[in-house]
Design an enzyme around this catalytic site. Structure first.
Site, mmCIF file in Angstrom:
data_model
loop_
_atom_site.group_PDB
_atom_site.id
_atom_site.type_symbol
_atom_site.label_atom_id
_atom_site.label_comp_id
_atom_site.label_asym_id
_atom_site.label_seq_id
_atom_site.Cartn_x
_atom_site.Cartn_y
_atom_site.Cartn_z
ATOM 1 N N ARG A 139 0.824 -1.212 0.000
ATOM 2 C CA ARG A 139 0.000 0.000 0.000
ATOM 3 C C ARG A 139 0.861 1.266 0.000
ATOM 4 O O ARG A 139 0.369 2.367 -0.213
ATOM 5 C CB ARG A 139 -0.984 -0.012 1.183
ATOM 6 C CG ARG A 139 -1.922 1.191 1.230
ATOM 7 C CD ARG A 139 -3.196 0.986 2.072
ATOM 8 N NE ARG A 139 -2.969 0.190 3.261
ATOM 9 C CZ ARG A 139 -2.425 0.645 4.400
ATOM 10 N NH1 ARG A 139 -2.061 1.909 4.513
ATOM 11 N NH2 ARG A 139 -2.252 -0.166 5.418
ATOM 12 N N TYR A 142 -15.341 19.524 -14.106
ATOM 13 C CA TYR A 142 -15.789 18.127 -14.162
ATOM 14 C C TYR A 142 -16.807 17.899 -13.050
ATOM 15 O O TYR A 142 -16.579 18.306 -11.908
ATOM 16 C CB TYR A 142 -14.584 17.196 -13.992
ATOM 17 C CG TYR A 142 -14.985 15.755 -13.924
ATOM 18 C CD1 TYR A 142 -15.580 15.134 -15.014
ATOM 19 C CD2 TYR A 142 -14.799 15.017 -12.759
ATOM 20 C CE1 TYR A 142 -15.984 13.812 -14.946
ATOM 21 C CE2 TYR A 142 -15.195 13.692 -12.690
ATOM 22 C CZ TYR A 142 -15.791 13.099 -13.780
ATOM 23 O OH TYR A 142 -16.192 11.789 -13.714
ATOM 24 N N ASP A 177 -6.507 20.519 -13.463
ATOM 25 C CA ASP A 177 -6.930 19.204 -13.948
ATOM 26 C C ASP A 177 -6.570 19.179 -15.433
ATOM 27 O O ASP A 177 -7.219 19.828 -16.253
ATOM 28 C CB ASP A 177 -8.433 19.028 -13.720
ATOM 29 C CG ASP A 177 -8.929 17.632 -14.116
ATOM 30 O OD1 ASP A 177 -8.299 16.997 -14.998
ATOM 31 O OD2 ASP A 177 -9.950 17.187 -13.560
ATOM 32 N N LYS A 207 -8.555 8.408 -19.020
ATOM 33 C CA LYS A 207 -8.916 8.992 -20.314
ATOM 34 C C LYS A 207 -7.739 8.884 -21.297
ATOM 35 O O LYS A 207 -7.420 7.797 -21.738
ATOM 36 C CB LYS A 207 -9.386 10.434 -20.091
ATOM 37 C CG LYS A 207 -10.346 10.609 -18.904
ATOM 38 C CD LYS A 207 -11.719 9.980 -19.122
ATOM 39 C CE LYS A 207 -12.553 9.906 -17.844
ATOM 40 N NZ LYS A 207 -12.769 11.141 -17.116
HETATM 41 C C1 PLP Z 1 -13.131 11.538 -15.800
HETATM 42 C C2 PLP Z 1 -12.585 12.777 -15.206
HETATM 43 C C3 PLP Z 1 -12.224 12.826 -13.844
HETATM 44 C C4 PLP Z 1 -12.455 11.657 -12.901
HETATM 45 O O1 PLP Z 1 -11.652 10.579 -13.233
HETATM 46 P P1 PLP Z 1 -12.046 9.012 -13.029
HETATM 47 O O2 PLP Z 1 -10.848 8.329 -13.529
HETATM 48 O O3 PLP Z 1 -13.301 8.761 -13.793
HETATM 49 O O4 PLP Z 1 -12.268 8.802 -11.558
HETATM 50 C C5 PLP Z 1 -11.676 14.009 -13.365
HETATM 51 N N1 PLP Z 1 -11.492 15.082 -14.165
HETATM 52 C C6 PLP Z 1 -11.841 15.071 -15.469
HETATM 53 C C7 PLP Z 1 -11.620 16.288 -16.306
HETATM 54 C C8 PLP Z 1 -12.385 13.920 -16.041
HETATM 55 O O5 PLP Z 1 -12.746 13.929 -17.322
#
Ligand code: PLP
Length: 409
Positions: free
Chosen positions: A77, A128, A202, A227
């Site tokens: 962990r 988001y 982000d 993504k």
């Molecule tokens: C999908 C997304 C997240 C969250 O990520 P997960 O991997 O689905 O938990 C955060 N910020 C943005 C811009 C996203 O598109």
């Protein structure tokens, strides 16, 4: 002593995160292009592993909850060699020290949880939706306050930041999701640095291939590696990247304490995906540019939001601060019913949420209660690696069938 601190101490600078910005890390990578870094970073650091004669080229997945005691003590962990390979590569690409989490949402939650209690988080009104949910739902427990602002309006964002009484955090996304607004990242991050405000970007949509917010002074970059970084719609993983050692240590302590660690296989696959991120992004954004231009000329489309179009309000800004315009497009049709017909009529684009994969995906974003403010006919298109002409035929066919339907009553 906190467990996270303890593990940081045991691991020591050689095996742990504090020290692995070495050859193959951010400094060595600074002179290389992202295409090269994406291929070469994250292959070293293991005794007898990649680099040694006869060793595999890739850091293999290490399925282990525990490790035999050596000079350092390691528990599954706290760290894992497979995570570290991915973290080295992303740290090198973003220009900081990276940590992998179980999902993008876990990475976002970790950044919020390590802010000073009582911090006011100035964030994009169209951030988001998971981030906004964390700010509204979880803020009650953590004592954070969210303040929504149009981050494409630099004056408004700066005013919101200076109006904060007490500790402040500037949370940015650019391009924003799903309206693809462009914030003045260099200007806003410089202002945050000047006023001692913690800043977070982000960078999920742009990826380090198109922009590196840490270079402009961001305190932390977060990613949903689910993504573009993973890129193949087969894993969930999140990333934080920081330059400040204390902030990195706080995030590591949080991850160790709360346990939102990535799976070994997910980390392996995310690094495998990362190797081709620059070339995927290059092709996907080239296709996106073709589709955006054609959508703009289509009679059934009322508006196209793509930073690469001269008509986009953030075009000049994107041109100045990004290495490309990305592969996300949002386009509007007259209403939600027409949008739903387009989604039901496409054959190649996949009707689904999420984005950043090799497959083109499409969705009417206002279907989510958390995105009820989004124009009802807005369709978000994540452009994949299919041929541009096949995608255009698919979209034009779907838009055409809607028109025929409407014309025919
Ligand atoms: C999908 C997304 C997240 C969250 O990520 P997960 O991997 O689905 O938990 C955060 N910020 C943005 C811009 C996203 O598109």
């Amino acid at each position: 002593m906190e467990e996270g601190d303890e593990c940081g101490g045991h691991i020591g600078p050689d095996a742990g995160h504090g020290g692995h910005i070495g050859p193959g890390g951010a400094e060595a990578a600074a002179a290389l292009h992202p295409e090269t870094v994406a291929v070469t970073a994250g292959r070293g650091g293991l005794p007898g592993a990649p680099g040694a004669p006869g060793a595999p080229l890739n850091v293999p997945p290490t399925f282990a909850s525990t490790f035999r005691d050596a000079d350092t003590v390691r528990y599954g962990r706290w760290s894992n060699p497979t995570w570290e390979a991915l973290e080295d590569a992303l740290g090198a690409l973003e220009g900081g020290t990276a940590l992998a989490f179980s999902s993008g949402q876990a990475a976002v939650a970790a950044v919020l949880a390590t802010l000073e209690p009582g911090t006011t988080v100035v964030h994009p009104a169209d951030a988001y939706l998971g981030t906004r949910e964390l700010l509204t739902v979880a803020a009650g427990h953590s004592g954070l306050h969210g303040r929504a602002v149009d981050v494409t309006d630099t004056g408004a964002a700066l005013a919101a930041m200076s109006a904060v009484d007490g500790p402040a955090c500037l949370w940015l996304e650019s391009p924003t999701n799903p309206t693809l607004g462009i914030a003045d990242l260099p200007g806003l991050l410089a202002a945050a640095t000047r006023s001692g405000v913690t800043s977070v970007v982000d960078n999920t949509f742009a990826t380090p291939v198109l922009q590196r917010p840490l270079d402009w002074g961001a305190s932390v970059v977060v990613h949903s590696a689910t993504k573009y970084i993973g890129g193949h719609s087969d894993l969930l993983l999140g990333i934080t990247v920081a330059t400040d050692r204390a902030r990195h240590a706080a995030l590591l302590a949080h991850r160790t304490r709360e346990g939102a660690v990535p799976g070994v296989m997910e980390a392996f696959l995310a690094l495998r995906g990362l190797r081709t991120l620059p070339v995927r992004m290059e092709r996907q954004q080239a296709t996106a540019a073709v589709l955006a231009a054609r959508l703009e000329g289509h009679p059934a489309v009322t508006r196209v939001r793509y930073p690469g179009l001269a008509s986009h309000p953030g075009h000049t800004r994107a041109l100045a601060q990004m290495r490309g315009f990305g592969a996300m497009i949002a386009f509007d049709v007259p209403d939600a019913a027409v949008a739903d017909q387009v989604v039901a009529s496409v054959r190649l684009a996949v009707p689904t949420t999420s984005l950043g994969g090799v497959e083109t995906t499409i969705e009417r974003r206002s279907r989510w209660p958390g995105d009820a403010h989004v124009p009802p006919g807005l369709l978000r298109l994540s452009v994949g690696l299919e041929h541009a002409e096949d995608l255009w035929a698919d979209l034009a066919g779907a838009l055409g069938s809607v028109r025929r339907h409407a014309d025919g009553g």
